[in-house]
Design a protein around this motif. Structure first.
Motif, PDB file in Angstrom:
ATOM      1  N   LYS A  90       0.817  -1.217   0.000  1.00  0.00           N
ATOM      2  CA  LYS A  90       0.000   0.000   0.000  1.00  0.00           C
ATOM      3  C   LYS A  90       0.852   1.269   0.000  1.00  0.00           C
ATOM      4  CE  LYS A  90      -3.925  -2.182   2.347  1.00  0.00           C
ATOM      5  NZ  LYS A  90      -4.723  -2.247   3.611  1.00  0.00           N
ATOM      6  N   CYS A  91       2.107   1.140   0.454  1.00  0.00           N
ATOM      7  CA  CYS A  91       2.962   2.332   0.507  1.00  0.00           C
ATOM      8  C   CYS A  91       3.175   2.936  -0.873  1.00  0.00           C
ATOM      9  CB  CYS A  91       4.304   1.999   1.164  1.00  0.00           C
ATOM     10  SG  CYS A  91       5.414   0.981   0.163  1.00  0.00           S
ATOM     11  N   PHE A  92       3.133   2.113  -1.927  1.00  0.00           N
ATOM     12  CA  PHE A  92       3.357   2.625  -3.275  1.00  0.00           C
ATOM     13  C   PHE A  92       2.155   3.438  -3.764  1.00  0.00           C
ATOM     14  CE2 PHE A  92       5.941  -1.369  -3.192  1.00  0.00           C
ATOM     15  CZ  PHE A  92       7.168  -0.733  -3.093  1.00  0.00           C
ATOM     16  N   ASP A  93       0.953   3.005  -3.431  1.00  0.00           N
ATOM     17  CA  ASP A  93      -0.244   3.776  -3.790  1.00  0.00           C
ATOM     18  C   ASP A  93      -0.230   5.137  -3.113  1.00  0.00           C
ATOM     19  OD1 ASP A  93      -1.507   1.802  -5.413  1.00  0.00           O
ATOM     20  OD2 ASP A  93      -2.072   0.708  -3.617  1.00  0.00           O
ATOM     21  N   ILE A  94       0.142   5.137  -1.839  1.00  0.00           N
ATOM     22  CA  ILE A  94       0.213   6.390  -1.086  1.00  0.00           C
ATOM     23  C   ILE A  94       1.234   7.332  -1.710  1.00  0.00           C
ATOM     24  CG2 ILE A  94       0.837   7.409   1.142  1.00  0.00           C
ATOM     25  CD1 ILE A  94      -0.180   4.771   2.434  1.00  0.00           C
ATOM     26  N   ALA A  95       2.401   6.773  -2.056  1.00  0.00           N
ATOM     27  CA  ALA A  95       3.468   7.600  -2.628  1.00  0.00           C
ATOM     28  C   ALA A  95       3.061   8.209  -3.963  1.00  0.00           C
ATOM     29  CB  ALA A  95       4.731   6.758  -2.794  1.00  0.00           C
ATOM     30  N   LYS A  96       2.397   7.415  -4.803  1.00  0.00           N
ATOM     31  CA  LYS A  96       2.004   7.903  -6.126  1.00  0.00           C
ATOM     32  C   LYS A  96       0.931   8.984  -6.056  1.00  0.00           C
ATOM     33  CE  LYS A  96       4.271   5.814  -9.530  1.00  0.00           C
ATOM     34  NZ  LYS A  96       4.907   6.551 -10.641  1.00  0.00           N
ATOM     35  N   LYS A  97       0.075   8.905  -5.052  1.00  0.00           N
ATOM     36  CA  LYS A  97      -0.961   9.927  -4.891  1.00  0.00           C
ATOM     37  C   LYS A  97      -0.342  11.273  -4.510  1.00  0.00           C
ATOM     38  CE  LYS A  97      -4.792   6.846  -3.681  1.00  0.00           C
ATOM     39  NZ  LYS A  97      -5.701   6.392  -2.587  1.00  0.00           N
ATOM     40  N   ILE A  98       0.683  11.215  -3.669  1.00  0.00           N
ATOM     41  CA  ILE A  98       1.333  12.445  -3.217  1.00  0.00           C
ATOM     42  C   ILE A  98       2.347  12.942  -4.237  1.00  0.00           C
ATOM     43  CG2 ILE A  98       2.829  13.424  -1.418  1.00  0.00           C
ATOM     44  CD1 ILE A  98       1.501  11.500   0.569  1.00  0.00           C
ATOM     45  N   LEU A  99       3.106  12.007  -4.833  1.00  0.00           N
ATOM     46  CA  LEU A  99       4.154  12.355  -5.805  1.00  0.00           C
ATOM     47  C   LEU A  99       3.964  11.506  -7.063  1.00  0.00           C
ATOM     48  CD1 LEU A  99       7.167  12.321  -3.297  1.00  0.00           C
ATOM     49  CD2 LEU A  99       6.008  14.358  -4.190  1.00  0.00           C
ATOM     50  N   LYS A 101       5.057  11.451  -9.992  1.00  0.00           N
ATOM     51  CA  LYS A 101       6.199  11.132 -10.856  1.00  0.00           C
ATOM     52  C   LYS A 101       7.259  10.267 -10.164  1.00  0.00           C
ATOM     53  CE  LYS A 101       5.795  15.245 -13.781  1.00  0.00           C
ATOM     54  NZ  LYS A 101       6.505  16.449 -14.320  1.00  0.00           N
ATOM     55  N   ILE A 102       7.023   9.917  -8.913  1.00  0.00           N
ATOM     56  CA  ILE A 102       8.026   9.157  -8.174  1.00  0.00           C
ATOM     57  C   ILE A 102       8.223   7.768  -8.790  1.00  0.00           C
ATOM     58  CG2 ILE A 102       6.430   8.109  -6.503  1.00  0.00           C
ATOM     59  CD1 ILE A 102       8.567   8.622  -4.334  1.00  0.00           C
ATOM     60  N   ILE A 103       9.451   7.302  -8.800  1.00  0.00           N
ATOM     61  CA  ILE A 103       9.762   5.943  -9.269  1.00  0.00           C
ATOM     62  C   ILE A 103       9.768   5.033  -8.049  1.00  0.00           C
ATOM     63  CG2 ILE A 103      11.531   4.463 -10.296  1.00  0.00           C
ATOM     64  CD1 ILE A 103      12.387   6.899 -11.971  1.00  0.00           C
ATOM     65  N   THR A 104       8.935   4.007  -8.072  1.00  0.00           N
ATOM     66  CA  THR A 104       8.777   3.129  -6.915  1.00  0.00           C
ATOM     67  C   THR A 104       9.424   1.775  -7.177  1.00  0.00           C
ATOM     68  OG1 THR A 104       6.611   2.434  -7.733  1.00  0.00           O
ATOM     69  CG2 THR A 104       6.653   4.249  -6.159  1.00  0.00           C
ATOM     70  N   ILE A 105      10.132   1.290  -6.164  1.00  0.00           N
ATOM     71  CA  ILE A 105      10.918   0.053  -6.307  1.00  0.00           C
ATOM     72  C   ILE A 105      10.644  -0.846  -5.110  1.00  0.00           C
ATOM     73  CG2 ILE A 105      13.231  -0.902  -6.613  1.00  0.00           C
ATOM     74  CD1 ILE A 105      14.125   2.000  -7.370  1.00  0.00           C
ATOM     75  N   ALA A 106      10.409  -2.127  -5.375  1.00  0.00           N
ATOM     76  CA  ALA A 106      10.197  -3.111  -4.306  1.00  0.00           C
ATOM     77  C   ALA A 106      11.305  -4.145  -4.331  1.00  0.00           C
ATOM     78  CB  ALA A 106       8.847  -3.801  -4.471  1.00  0.00           C
ATOM     79  N   LYS A 123      -0.460  -0.987  -9.888  1.00  0.00           N
ATOM     80  CA  LYS A 123      -0.168   0.020 -10.903  1.00  0.00           C
ATOM     81  C   LYS A 123       0.820   1.082 -10.417  1.00  0.00           C
ATOM     82  CE  LYS A 123      -4.648  -0.538 -13.190  1.00  0.00           C
ATOM     83  NZ  LYS A 123      -5.925   0.118 -13.603  1.00  0.00           N
ATOM     84  N   ALA A 124       0.861   1.283  -9.089  1.00  0.00           N
ATOM     85  CA  ALA A 124       1.753   2.309  -8.547  1.00  0.00           C
ATOM     86  C   ALA A 124       3.188   1.827  -8.404  1.00  0.00           C
ATOM     87  CB  ALA A 124       1.228   2.772  -7.185  1.00  0.00           C
ATOM     88  N   LEU A 125       3.441   0.560  -8.691  1.00  0.00           N
ATOM     89  CA  LEU A 125       4.780  -0.017  -8.553  1.00  0.00           C
ATOM     90  C   LEU A 125       5.505   0.013  -9.885  1.00  0.00           C
ATOM     91  CD1 LEU A 125       6.912  -1.461  -6.872  1.00  0.00           C
ATOM     92  CD2 LEU A 125       5.633  -3.596  -7.172  1.00  0.00           C
ATOM     93  N   THR A 126       6.687   0.646  -9.914  1.00  0.00           N
ATOM     94  CA  THR A 126       7.446   0.789 -11.162  1.00  0.00           C
ATOM     95  C   THR A 126       8.325  -0.422 -11.430  1.00  0.00           C
ATOM     96  OG1 THR A 126       7.578   3.165 -10.680  1.00  0.00           O
ATOM     97  CG2 THR A 126       8.932   2.327 -12.486  1.00  0.00           C
ATOM     98  N   TYR A 127       9.150  -0.805 -10.427  1.00  0.00           N
ATOM     99  CA  TYR A 127      10.100  -1.898 -10.608  1.00  0.00           C
ATOM    100  C   TYR A 127      10.068  -2.855  -9.418  1.00  0.00           C
ATOM    101  CZ  TYR A 127      12.374   1.312 -13.969  1.00  0.00           C
ATOM    102  OH  TYR A 127      12.644   2.169 -14.996  1.00  0.00           O
ATOM    103  N   ILE A 128      10.425  -4.102  -9.712  1.00  0.00           N
ATOM    104  CA  ILE A 128      10.715  -5.090  -8.676  1.00  0.00           C
ATOM    105  C   ILE A 128      12.135  -5.567  -8.879  1.00  0.00           C
ATOM    106  CG2 ILE A 128      10.300  -7.486  -7.957  1.00  0.00           C
ATOM    107  CD1 ILE A 128       7.325  -7.006  -8.381  1.00  0.00           C
ATOM    108  N   ILE A 129      12.921  -5.548  -7.804  1.00  0.00           N
ATOM    109  CA  ILE A 129      14.277  -6.107  -7.856  1.00  0.00           C
ATOM    110  C   ILE A 129      14.225  -7.536  -7.346  1.00  0.00           C
ATOM    111  CG2 ILE A 129      16.615  -5.979  -6.920  1.00  0.00           C
ATOM    112  CD1 ILE A 129      16.333  -2.967  -6.804  1.00  0.00           C
ATOM    113  N   SER A 130      14.733  -8.457  -8.145  1.00  0.00           N
ATOM    114  CA  SER A 130      14.787  -9.864  -7.769  1.00  0.00           C
ATOM    115  C   SER A 130      16.241 -10.270  -7.570  1.00  0.00           C
ATOM    116  CB  SER A 130      14.150 -10.732  -8.868  1.00  0.00           C
ATOM    117  OG  SER A 130      14.207 -12.099  -8.531  1.00  0.00           O
ATOM    118  N   GLY A 131      16.548 -10.840  -6.402  1.00  0.00           N
ATOM    119  CA  GLY A 131      17.924 -11.217  -6.100  1.00  0.00           C
ATOM    120  C   GLY A 131      18.638 -10.133  -5.320  1.00  0.00           C
ATOM    121  N   GLU A 132      19.962 -10.234  -5.220  1.00  0.00           N
ATOM    122  CA  GLU A 132      20.725  -9.213  -4.498  1.00  0.00           C
ATOM    123  C   GLU A 132      20.513  -7.851  -5.151  1.00  0.00           C
ATOM    124  OE1 GLU A 132      24.445 -11.583  -2.462  1.00  0.00           O
ATOM    125  OE2 GLU A 132      24.706 -10.866  -4.513  1.00  0.00           O
TER     126      GLU A 132
END
Length: 464
Positions: A90-99, A101-106, A123-132
């Motif tokens: 849910k933190c990504f939805d909150i971030a996108k509503k406030i900002l 253009k922010i790039i969100t990464i999990a 939809k508010a999540l831009t990227y997922i990092i898998s691995g180190e």
């Protein structure tokens, strides 16, 4: 003006959010909340790339929305834990509503398996990092490559989710910058026995054993990659000189996997003249009296041992590759060296029955270590247990809210309700023994320790 990145643990119960060890800390008797070391590494990487980095652990408090408005970060990176997956996202939805253009990464171990579906649904999540994550994040922040050319990255191409490919594990851990401890209040993280500040030092990554229920091998690989003793000692000196920290947890998948490295490291600590104390984990077949004595001389005061079960049948089924005899000998060695022992056991694996569960309880009492945690088996995505649950038990698990404490699955012989009853029995049988209580009272050395043990005991009585 430099770009900014906010790295967070989302608001949730206080947890150990290291990928291989996602567990609430509420019932861990001598392990308090730990600093967000993974975020500290990623913040150091971010600063190396010229960004202003900010770290927040919202499980300990804070106002996420206010921080977004005040910091106005260009990037948000969140550690997503399996037990708190839905609330974390849910933190990504909150971030996108406030900002917007922010790039969100999990990042997080959950993305070993549930990656494309999570990215598609959020939809508010831009990227997922898998691995180190260190090298992948570094390349994202550089901005010199397209997502398809950044290994370890899940991204969206229109309405299609794509994966750039598996990123190799970092071979030389000495090349990583030291964690950016200047970005947090280090005084929050203290030992429960003496209330002194302590830090986590990651000494290695990787485990060759790939136990049935463990995420260590999937998240860090089979090859054990050790930092050099010199590099670790440099980080310790920085902690002592800059932050006054003299207590450490040496975090690894297997601290003393390489006997030559362990001996060399302990001898270098002694030779350095630095005075600090530390704890570490160990397998039950990699230490003897000689090593235990050397570890104590080098400052070790606590080891944690994953004994897992008091049934050799269960140990063999999960691929632990140790024997009850190994465990007895290792416990004896550390006791003789005057090093405290925290023993870990797991109840409720698929082959568990009344006899094996009671064997575990009796074995734990026989070993009579300083501390014990009894977990209920949890098939986290990415483990062999998870795959077994789906293929052999034909179970599809979605709810991990109370992972490790409330059973997620029944066994071939026991209901979830019975596993919970045995779990409660194990905790009370161990900790409410008069001889154990008397032994621990004789070891107390501070008022703070009295308070910590009192609260832990009260927790056992009220919740069990």
């Amino acid at each position: 003006m430099a770009k900014k990145i906010l790295l967070i643990y989302p608001k949730s119960p206080v947890m150990n959010r290291e990928d291989r060890c996602q567990q609430p800390t509420k019932e861990l008797l001598v392990i308090p909340p730990l600093p967000p070391t993974d975020l500290l590494y990623l913040a150091a990487i971010s600063e190396k790339e010229g960004l202003e980095a900010y770290i927040r652990d919202y499980s300990l408090g804070g106002n996420f929305e206010k921080d977004l408005e005040e910091i106005h970060p260009d990037y948000l990176l969140a550690n997503i834990a399996t037990p708190t997956l839905n609330s974390d996202l849910k933190c990504f939805d909150i971030a996108k509503k406030i900002l917007p253009k922010i790039i969100t990464i999990a990042k997080g171990a959950i993305f070993l398996t549930k990656n494309s579906e999570i990215l598609l649904k959020n939809k508010a999540l831009t990227y997922i990092i898998s691995g180190e994550a260190e090298e992948t994040l570094s390349e994202i922040l550089k901005g010199e490559k397209e997502p398809k050319d950044i290994l370890g990255l899940w991204y969206k191409d229109g309405f299609v989710v794509k994966f750039s490919g598996v990123r190799p594990f970092i071979e030389n851990l000495d090349e990583l910058p030291f964690p950016a401890r200047h970005l947090i209040d280090n005084t929050i993280y203290r030992r429960p026995d003496n209330n002194k500040v302590q830090a986590v030092i990651k000494v290695s990554r990787g485990c060759p054993h790939h136990c049935f229920f463990c995420l260590a091998t999937p998240t860090s690989g089979r090859k054990v990659r050790m930092r050099s003793p010199e590099n670790i000692l440099s980080e310790i000196r920085e902690c002592m000189n800059k932050y006054g920290i003299k207590n450490f947890i040496f975090w690894s998948d297997i601290f003393n996997y390489d006997r030559e490295w362990t001996v060399n490291f302990c001898e270098k600590i002694i030779k350095s003249g630095l005075k600090f104390t530390w704890s570490a984990n160990t397998r039950a077949d990699t230490a003897d009296e000689k090593m235990a004595k050397l570890m104590y001389k080098a400052g070790c005061r606590l080891v944690s041992i994953g004994s897992e079960s008091g049934s050799q049948f269960i140990l063999d089924k999960i691929g632990k590759n140790i024997t009850l005899h190994d465990i007895r000998n290792t416990v004896k060695a550390f006791k003789k060296a005057h090093i405290k022992i925290y023993n870990y056991f797991v109840l409720g694996l698929p082959w568990e029955d009344e006899d094996t569960a009671n064997a575990t309880i009796n074995f734990a009492i026989e070993l009579d270590t300083d501390f014990v945690s009894f977990y209920t088996a949890t098939p986290l995505p990415g483990t062999r247990y998870y795959n077994y649950a789906i293929k052999e038990l034909q179970e599809d698990i979605e709810n991990y809210t109370n992972a490790y404490y409330e059973p997620v699955l029944k066994t071939y012989s026991l209901s979830k309700e019975r596993i919970m009853e045995l779990h409660k029995k194990a905790v009370k049988s161990y900790y409410l023994r008069p001889l154990y209580i008397l032994k621990m009272l004789t070891k107390i050395r501070s008022l703070y320790e009295i308070k910590s043990y009192f609260l832990a005991g009260l927790n056992i009585l009220l919740n069990r």
